[in-house]
Design a protein around this motif. Structure first.
Motif, short mmCIF file in Angstrom:
data_model
loop_
_atom_site.label_atom_id
_atom_site.label_comp_id
_atom_site.label_asym_id
_atom_site.label_seq_id
_atom_site.Cartn_x
_atom_site.Cartn_y
_atom_site.Cartn_z
N THR A 20 -15.35 -5.13 -5.66
CA THR A 20 -14.72 -4.57 -4.46
C THR A 20 -14.75 -5.60 -3.35
O THR A 20 -15.81 -6.15 -3.04
CB THR A 20 -15.47 -3.30 -4.02
N MET A 38 -4.12 -10.99 -1.26
CA MET A 38 -4.45 -9.61 -1.59
C MET A 38 -3.70 -9.16 -2.83
O MET A 38 -4.27 -8.55 -3.74
CB MET A 38 -4.13 -8.70 -0.40
N ARG A 39 -2.42 -9.48 -2.91
CA ARG A 39 -1.61 -9.13 -4.08
C ARG A 39 -2.21 -9.77 -5.35
O ARG A 39 -2.34 -9.12 -6.39
CB ARG A 39 -0.17 -9.60 -3.88
N LEU A 42 -5.54 -8.00 -6.32
CA LEU A 42 -5.23 -6.70 -6.92
C LEU A 42 -4.74 -6.87 -8.36
O LEU A 42 -5.14 -6.12 -9.25
CB LEU A 42 -4.19 -5.94 -6.09
N GLU A 47 -10.71 -4.24 -6.62
CA GLU A 47 -10.37 -3.25 -5.62
C GLU A 47 -10.41 -3.98 -4.29
O GLU A 47 -11.44 -4.56 -3.92
CB GLU A 47 -11.39 -2.10 -5.61
N VAL A 48 -9.29 -4.01 -3.58
CA VAL A 48 -9.19 -4.75 -2.32
C VAL A 48 -8.94 -3.75 -1.19
O VAL A 48 -7.98 -2.98 -1.23
CB VAL A 48 -8.08 -5.82 -2.35
N ILE A 49 -9.83 -3.79 -0.21
CA ILE A 49 -9.74 -2.88 0.93
C ILE A 49 -9.33 -3.69 2.15
O ILE A 49 -10.10 -4.53 2.63
CB ILE A 49 -11.09 -2.18 1.18
N GLU A 59 -0.96 1.67 5.17
CA GLU A 59 -1.26 1.08 3.87
C GLU A 59 -0.68 -0.33 3.79
O GLU A 59 0.38 -0.60 4.34
CB GLU A 59 -0.68 1.92 2.73
N GLY A 62 -0.25 -0.58 -0.93
CA GLY A 62 -0.73 0.68 -1.48
C GLY A 62 -2.18 1.00 -1.20
O GLY A 62 -2.70 2.01 -1.68
N GLN A 63 -2.86 0.17 -0.42
CA GLN A 63 -4.28 0.37 -0.12
C GLN A 63 -4.43 0.79 1.34
O GLN A 63 -3.84 0.18 2.23
CB GLN A 63 -5.06 -0.93 -0.36
N LYS A 64 -5.27 1.80 1.59
CA LYS A 64 -5.51 2.27 2.95
C LYS A 64 -6.20 1.19 3.78
O LYS A 64 -7.15 0.56 3.33
CB LYS A 64 -6.38 3.52 2.93
N TYR A 66 -8.37 -0.14 7.04
CA TYR A 66 -9.43 0.27 7.95
C TYR A 66 -9.45 -0.67 9.16
O TYR A 66 -9.09 -1.83 9.05
CB TYR A 66 -10.78 0.27 7.24
#
Length: 142
Positions: A20, A38-39, A42, A47-49, A59, A62-64, A66
């Motif tokens: 992660t 990031m692409r 993934l 898992e990339v946040i 997003e 496709g990732q939320k 923060y």
């Protein structure tokens, strides 16, 4: 630790044991390096946040997103920093304030602050600076 060069095993171990990743400075713009990295991450099963205060709640790929590290509701193994080197010391302070510390902090190309690295290493984290996991992964693990 001397951050002028890294043993291949050191970097490979971080990439192999990481699942992660919090990506600081993630961008929704496909032309930005952070978006491409990031692409790539993934696509390799990480898992990339994404972390970006201006995009929080939206997003990216496709990732939320923060606003800050402390908002991520789960522990991360690595923090990948797409911010200017002058911010690295403050980022290390944010990381040290997390309830569960990541195993590694990774400063992207041109992101280096030896004092910040020493602080993270004193807290038991591995540090890589001025490197890109999207370059190192194919070199070491492909």
């Amino acid at each position: 630790m001397n951050h002028d060069r890294y043993e291949s095993d050191y970097i490979a171990d971080i990439l192999k044991t990481t699942r992660t990743i919090a990506l600081l400075g993630a961008s929704p713009n496909s032309d930005r390096p952070s978006n491409g990295v990031m692409r790539f991450l993934l696509s390799k099963g990480y898992e990339v946040i994404p972390v970006n205060p201006g995009q929080a709640g939206k997003e990216i790929l496709g990732q939320k997103v923060y606003a800050k590290l402390a908002d991520i509701p789960q522990p991360v193994d690595m923090v990948d920093v797409f911010r200017a080197a002058e911010y690295l010391d403050g980022i290390v302070d944010e990381v040290l304030a997390l309830p569960q510390k990541p195993k590694a902090i990774w400063g992207q190309l041109s992101v280096r602050d030896d004092k910040a690295a020493a602080k993270a290493e004193a807290a038991g984290m591995k540090v890589v600076m001025n490197r890109c996991p999207a370059i190192e992964y194919p070199r070491l693990l492909a």
